[in-house]
Design an enzyme around this catalytic site. Structure first.
Site: not given
Length: 612
Positions: A226, A234, A254, A277, A279, A393-394, A519
């Site tokens: 990636g 990046k 970012h 992490a 959201g 980290n999939a 959410f």
């Protein structure tokens, strides 16, 4: 990169649609150094993508998923040593260490070039060298930039097809002498004659991700994963683009970009920076709760924003990417239904688990895991076996156009006008649910001192506050103090700079439980933010900035959320904030002469206000 004139000794094997002599000569020089078996210029067509995916299946790099369950989709499993971005192996090789600043790894350019010459000498033997012209942003946009990536990885080629506008149209737009950013990548695994390849070639001993800000070059060696290998991501979109933005008077950030449309048809656009992490993708694809009829949220981008001043005194932003390279674990119908719809077909999955039926699964995708899986390393997996089925980290790679929430203007070459900037981190205490900065300068201080608590997936440690200014800690291509100064300067280049807010969805109660439901309910905070931008929402002044009172938010459909819970969410603890301001020196104290006076004075003023 500018054309150096007519190409000499052109051995690039370029097709007729490549008219740029300097590009052909550069490809010739890289090929002479890396010594590939053959050179393939990627045209970016669907037929080429299908052919390369079939070759990757044959090589064992891809597993073709069940066509009925997940059409035209594939699973890749990387080597266990090559599963994430490698900040410790990422370098900014500016002319001096001071120019790189305290947050970047630095090696002198001449020393680094000598290392790269050694590494790349013959590194592509036995392999195909793919040449990929790509556009970050809509082709022809005045905000877009052109890059050309050379790689010996077909995995990179198919991912770049999804993540960028890649191929012949870009080379044709580049013409005979257009500027481009040269990007060179190798997995660092040459093949001797007759040597069998492996499913995931990489170099286990040596990995480098290198940027030369002055010459706008990117070189990557040893990793096929990636952000280390997809050099438009990046590397160009943030580390090199941030230097371009500083020099040319714009912002490369970012940030996600979303659109908010109220029931009366008023449309606003918001850009938000969240560390890992926190959201980010969920917020970019937010679905308003049922209690907000007529409100619509649309997506421009979920990771990166390029923002330029417009003639009307506002900032205009594009998403420079054409696809999503997102984290799969935790993504579900409950957390992000738009993402799940996006992933229904035409996806490359990396390091997720495989079901017996030939579909994919990851932690958090369903309430209960399947009874049997093949994990991300190709091993048999059952619930309770003591390891995760998917890597933490999939990833998934998918074209953004498939997302049902994409805004009608997401590919508008002129960008969309930004009304607000949001900075948010994961903080279990201290930081309120939402605060509006009283001024642009106060907002820059908010972003510059942004901190977020680490999770196991990030560092292996939980709950440690990591300073991540503007969520750019790993991505700013020059001295972070000068980056703050650039932000301060940009507030005066437009007549209507966006308002700046800080948000925190992660505050916990005395029992360690999240207070805010998060959410879709984040819509309530977003509606207040948009109201502040248009002068229709109220709030009260606090030492930190403007905070909404309980009655200033819309609680329809969430009446069970008590006012005392809300008061805890927005409570400003003076003692905790005095300690917080002291902690800001973890980063600001390292900047020395590069710390802008505006930020130093605001820190002192905040200390005085809290002490009073």
């Amino acid at each position: 990169m500018n054309a150096p004139g007519a190409a000499q000794n052109d051995q690039s094997q370029a097709p007729a649609w490549v008219r740029h002599a300097g590009l052909r000569q550069w490809v010739t020089e890289v090929a002479q150094l890396a010594k590939p078996e053959q050179i393939v210029w990627c045209d970016g067509s669907d037929a080429e993508y299908d052919r390369l995916c079939a070759e990757l299946v044959q090589a064992g790099t891809f597993v073709k998923l069940n066509e009925k369950l997940r059409p035209n989709s594939y699973l890749a499993r990387s080597h266990p040593s090559d599963v994430a971005r490698m900040e410790e192996r990422t370098f900014i090789c500016s002319e001096t260490r001071d120019q790189a600043g305290p947050t970047n790894n630095w090696i002198a350019p001449d020393e680094m070039r000598a290392t790269l010459r050694r590494l790349f000498d013959g590194c592509m033997r036995g392999r195909t060298m793919y040449v990929m012209p790509f556009s970050m942003g809509p082709i022809g946009s005045h905000i877009a930039q052109i890059g050309v990536e050379i790689s010996d990885s077909a995995y990179v080629a198919v991912n770049m097809k999804l993540m960028t506008r890649m191929g012949r149209p870009v080379a044709e737009w580049l013409g005979e002498d257009g500027d481009f950013v040269p990007c060179v990548h190798s997995v660092g695994a040459p093949l001797a004659p007759g040597q069998a390849d492996v499913a995931w070639p990489s170099n286990e001993k040596e990995k480098w991700i290198v940027h030369f800000p002055e010459s706008r070059e990117i070189w990557s060696y040893g990793s096929g994963y990636g952000g280390n290998a997809l050099l438009g991501k990046k590397c160009l979109a943030l580390r090199i683009a941030s230097v371009m933005a500083r020099d040319e008077g714009w912002l490369a950030e970012h940030m996600l970009i979303l659109g908010v449309e109220s029931p009366d048809g008023q449309k606003s656009y918001v850009a938000a920076a969240f560390p890992s992490a926190c959201g980010k993708t969920n917020f970019a694809m937010l679905i308003p709760p049922a209690a907000f009829p007529g409100w619509k949220i649309t997506t421009i981008g979920e990771d990166i924003a390029w923002i330029k001043p417009g003639h009307d005194g506002r900032f205009y932003a594009i998403n420079p990417e054409a696809g999503f390279f997102g984290v799969a674990p935790g993504t579900s119908q409950a957390t992000n239904p738009n993402a799940m719809k996006t992933l229904a077909a035409n996806v490359i999955f990396t390091n997720v688990a495989l079901t017996p039926e030939g579909d994919v699964w990851w932690e958090g995708m369903t309430e209960s895991p399947p009874a049997k899986l093949t994990d991300w390393q190709g091993k048999a997996w059952t619930p309770g076996c003591g390891r995760t089925a998917a890597h933490a980290n999939a990833r998934f790679t998918v074209a953004a156009a498939q997302c049902p929430s994409m805004d009608s203007k997401w590919e508008d070459a002129g960008g969309v006008p930004i009304s607000a900037f949001l900075f948010g981190g994961r903080r279990s205490s201290t930081v309120p649910l939402v605060v509006e900065a009283p001024s642009w300068e106060d907002g820059v201080y908010m972003g510059a001192t942004l901190g977020s608590e680490t999770t196991a997936a990030i560092t292996g440690k939980v709950g440690v506050v990591r300073r991540d200014p503007m969520a750019m800690l790993a991505f700013c291509g020059y001295n972070i103090g000068d980056y703050f100064a650039h932000w301060l300067k940009m507030g005066s280049v437009t007549r209507h700079p966006p308002r700046i807010f800080r948000v925190n969805w992660f505050r916990k109660d005395a029992n360690g439980k999240f207070i805010w439901p998060g959410f879709g309910e984040n819509m309530r905070v977003l509606a207040w933010i948009v109201g502040r931008c248009h002068g229709t929402a109220k709030g009260i002044d606090t030492p930190l900035g403007i905070i909404p009172r309980y009655e200033d938010l819309d609680w329809r459909g969430l009446e069970q959320f008590r006012q005392e819970q809300y008061e805890e969410l927005v409570r400003v603890d003076s003692g905790a904030w005095r300690r917080e301001v002291e902690a800001h020196d973890e980063l600001l104290g390292k900047l020395g002469a590069h710390l802008p006076g505006d930020l130093a004075s605001r820190r002192a003023r905040l200390q005085e206000t809290l002490a009073a």
